[in-house]
Motif scaffolding. Structure first.
Motif, PDB file in Angstrom:
ATOM      1  N   SER A 155      39.449  47.265  47.585  1.00 27.96           N
ATOM      2  CA  SER A 155      38.598  48.165  47.630  1.00 27.96           C
ATOM      3  C   SER A 155      37.608  48.243  46.301  1.00 27.96           C
ATOM      4  N   VAL A 156      38.167  47.431  45.336  1.00 28.86           N
ATOM      5  CA  VAL A 156      37.508  47.213  44.063  1.00 28.86           C
ATOM      6  C   VAL A 156      36.842  45.739  43.878  1.00 28.86           C
ATOM      7  N   LEU A 157      35.859  45.508  43.187  1.00 25.73           N
ATOM      8  CA  LEU A 157      35.187  44.278  42.938  1.00 25.73           C
ATOM      9  C   LEU A 157      35.612  43.790  41.524  1.00 25.73           C
ATOM     10  N   VAL A 158      35.664  42.379  41.470  1.00 34.17           N
ATOM     11  CA  VAL A 158      36.020  41.993  40.175  1.00 34.17           C
ATOM     12  C   VAL A 158      34.985  40.656  39.829  1.00 34.17           C
ATOM     13  N   SER A 159      35.025  40.769  38.599  1.00 30.31           N
ATOM     14  CA  SER A 159      33.815  39.665  38.048  1.00 30.31           C
ATOM     15  C   SER A 159      34.240  38.230  37.974  1.00 30.31           C
ATOM     16  N   THR A 160      35.376  37.963  37.846  1.00 26.08           N
ATOM     17  CA  THR A 160      35.908  36.599  37.628  1.00 26.08           C
ATOM     18  C   THR A 160      37.247  36.359  38.293  1.00 26.08           C
ATOM     19  N   TYR A 161      37.447  34.876  38.861  1.00 29.48           N
ATOM     20  CA  TYR A 161      38.734  34.885  39.572  1.00 29.48           C
ATOM     21  C   TYR A 161      39.930  35.102  38.866  1.00 29.48           C
ATOM     22  N   PHE A 162      41.031  35.323  39.172  1.00 28.34           N
ATOM     23  CA  PHE A 162      42.242  35.626  38.494  1.00 28.34           C
ATOM     24  C   PHE A 162      43.184  34.151  38.449  1.00 28.34           C
ATOM     25  N   ARG A 163      43.722  34.244  37.267  1.00 28.06           N
ATOM     26  CA  ARG A 163      44.571  33.068  36.967  1.00 28.06           C
ATOM     27  C   ARG A 163      45.655  32.732  37.988  1.00 28.06           C
ATOM     28  N   THR A 164      46.275  33.471  38.708  1.00 27.75           N
ATOM     29  CA  THR A 164      47.256  33.415  39.631  1.00 27.75           C
ATOM     30  C   THR A 164      46.670  34.108  40.967  1.00 27.75           C
ATOM     31  N   SER A 165      47.157  33.586  42.176  1.00 33.48           N
ATOM     32  CA  SER A 165      46.676  34.105  43.326  1.00 33.48           C
ATOM     33  C   SER A 165      47.865  35.173  43.811  1.00 33.48           C
ATOM     34  N   HIS A 166      48.965  35.201  43.133  1.00 35.98           N
ATOM     35  CA  HIS A 166      49.962  36.168  43.689  1.00 35.98           C
ATOM     36  C   HIS A 166      49.978  37.352  42.718  1.00 35.98           C
ATOM     37  N   LEU A 167      49.896  38.526  43.292  1.00 32.88           N
ATOM     38  CA  LEU A 167      50.070  39.758  42.678  1.00 32.88           C
ATOM     39  C   LEU A 167      50.349  40.964  43.368  1.00 32.88           C
ATOM     40  N   ASP A 168      50.618  42.131  42.946  1.00 30.60           N
ATOM     41  CA  ASP A 168      51.100  43.259  43.718  1.00 30.60           C
ATOM     42  C   ASP A 168      49.946  44.068  44.427  1.00 30.60           C
ATOM     43  N   VAL A 169      50.195  44.257  45.533  1.00 26.03           N
ATOM     44  CA  VAL A 169      49.155  45.132  46.421  1.00 26.03           C
ATOM     45  C   VAL A 169      49.517  46.407  46.663  1.00 26.03           C
ATOM     46  N   THR A 170      48.758  47.242  46.451  1.00 27.74           N
ATOM     47  CA  THR A 170      49.016  48.626  46.848  1.00 27.74           C
ATOM     48  C   THR A 170      48.204  49.121  48.200  1.00 27.74           C
ATOM     49  N   TYR A 171      48.853  49.625  49.154  1.00 28.96           N
ATOM     50  CA  TYR A 171      48.019  49.407  50.473  1.00 28.96           C
ATOM     51  C   TYR A 171      48.435  51.142  50.963  1.00 28.96           C
TER      52      TYR A 171
END
Length: 281
Positions: free
Chosen positions: A217-233
């Motif tokens: 639901s939000v945009l980011v300006s760059t890629y993250f270093r890791t593809s794994h993260l916590d997601v709130t739904y």
């Protein structure tokens, strides 16, 4: 696997018979009759005409349907007769019938206006407000360009406030109130050319075990270093989700909302002009 409900539908000339869930529904024009199987006395099949008579009723009370499909008519009659074997007919089936008349489409449109009418009414109301404010400004000898800036800057500010609410604050408030956080990962990034930023696409599993692929639901300006993260739904709408990038989205939303509130406040001047004759001298 979800079980498909059993039943049969017979369609005729501007009419329809439907047998489903222990109920026979007859529709003709805008009128609909719904009768439980206990209210059905017998069903007759004469060529391509099917007649359903209520229990305890006379032959004149029967509802008839004529179709060009004799095979469908035969299948409907056989299905209804088989269903009637398992029930005990009521002495008088007429009190069990529910009759309903659907209002005319024009009346439905007037009672439940469509999206176009709902969107046009605020526009018409604001245009009337703008005309009245310009008329009062002419009486007070105010500079017309200034009034135009005040009048048309206000709606622009309201649109910015609405956009900030929809894109940033609405999801943040909902997820803060009832969101559930689970481990997830980013499977790709979609480029949003209008914002010149990336939208992460998350993959995660809900607490019920459902696999969900949802856009952030939000945009980011760059890629993250890791593809794994916590997601709130959102448990009510799992496709409303967000992970990293909250700060950047919040800052942009605050700036957008602040500028929108500043422009919207300009409407206080024309509103004061309209209310000035009502104020005590």
């Amino acid at each position: 696997m979800t079980q498909i409900p059993g039943g049969v539908v017979l369609q005729g000339r501007r009419a329809e018979f439907r047998l489903a869930n222990g109920t026979v529904t007859a529709t003709r024009g805008r009128r609909t009759w719904a009768a439980p199987l206990e209210a059905i006395g017998e069903v007759d099949h004469h060529g391509v005409t099917v007649r359903i008579r209520l229990a305890g009723g006379s032959p004149d009370d029967a509802i008839a349907l004529t179709t060009r499909n004799s095979v469908a008519a035969d299948a409907f009659v056989r299905s209804l007769r088989s269903a009637l074997v398992t029930v005990q007919a009521a002495p008088d089936g007429r009190p069990l019938v529910i009759s309903q008349v659907e209002p005319h489409p024009l009346l439905r449109w007037l009672n439940r206006p469509g999206p176009l009418l709902k969107r046009s009414l605020p526009v018409v109301a604001y245009l009337a407000f703008a005309v009245a404010a310009l008329y009062r400004a002419a009486q007070e000898d105010l500079v017309p360009p200034v009034m135009h800036i005040l009048l048309w800057g206000g709606p622009l500010g309201a649109l910015l406030l609405l956009k900030a609410w929809q894109q940033v604050f609405r999801d943040a408030m909902i997820l803060r109130r009832r969101g559930i956080t689970v481990p997830g990962r980013i499977i790709r990034y979609d480029w949003v050319s209008s914002e010149e930023e990336f939208r992460p696409i998350y993959e995660f599993q809900t607490v019920e075990g459902r696999r969900v692929v949802a856009p952030s639901s939000v945009l980011v300006s760059t890629y993250f270093r890791t593809s794994h993260l916590d997601v709130t739904y959102d448990p009510q709408q799992p496709y409303r989700a967000r992970g990293a990038g909250r700060a950047a989205g919040t800052v942009r939303g605050v700036l957008m909302a602040g500028f929108g509130a500043l422009l919207t406040s300009l409407l206080a001047v024309p509103l004061f002009l309209l209310l000035m004759p009502l104020l005590p001298a």
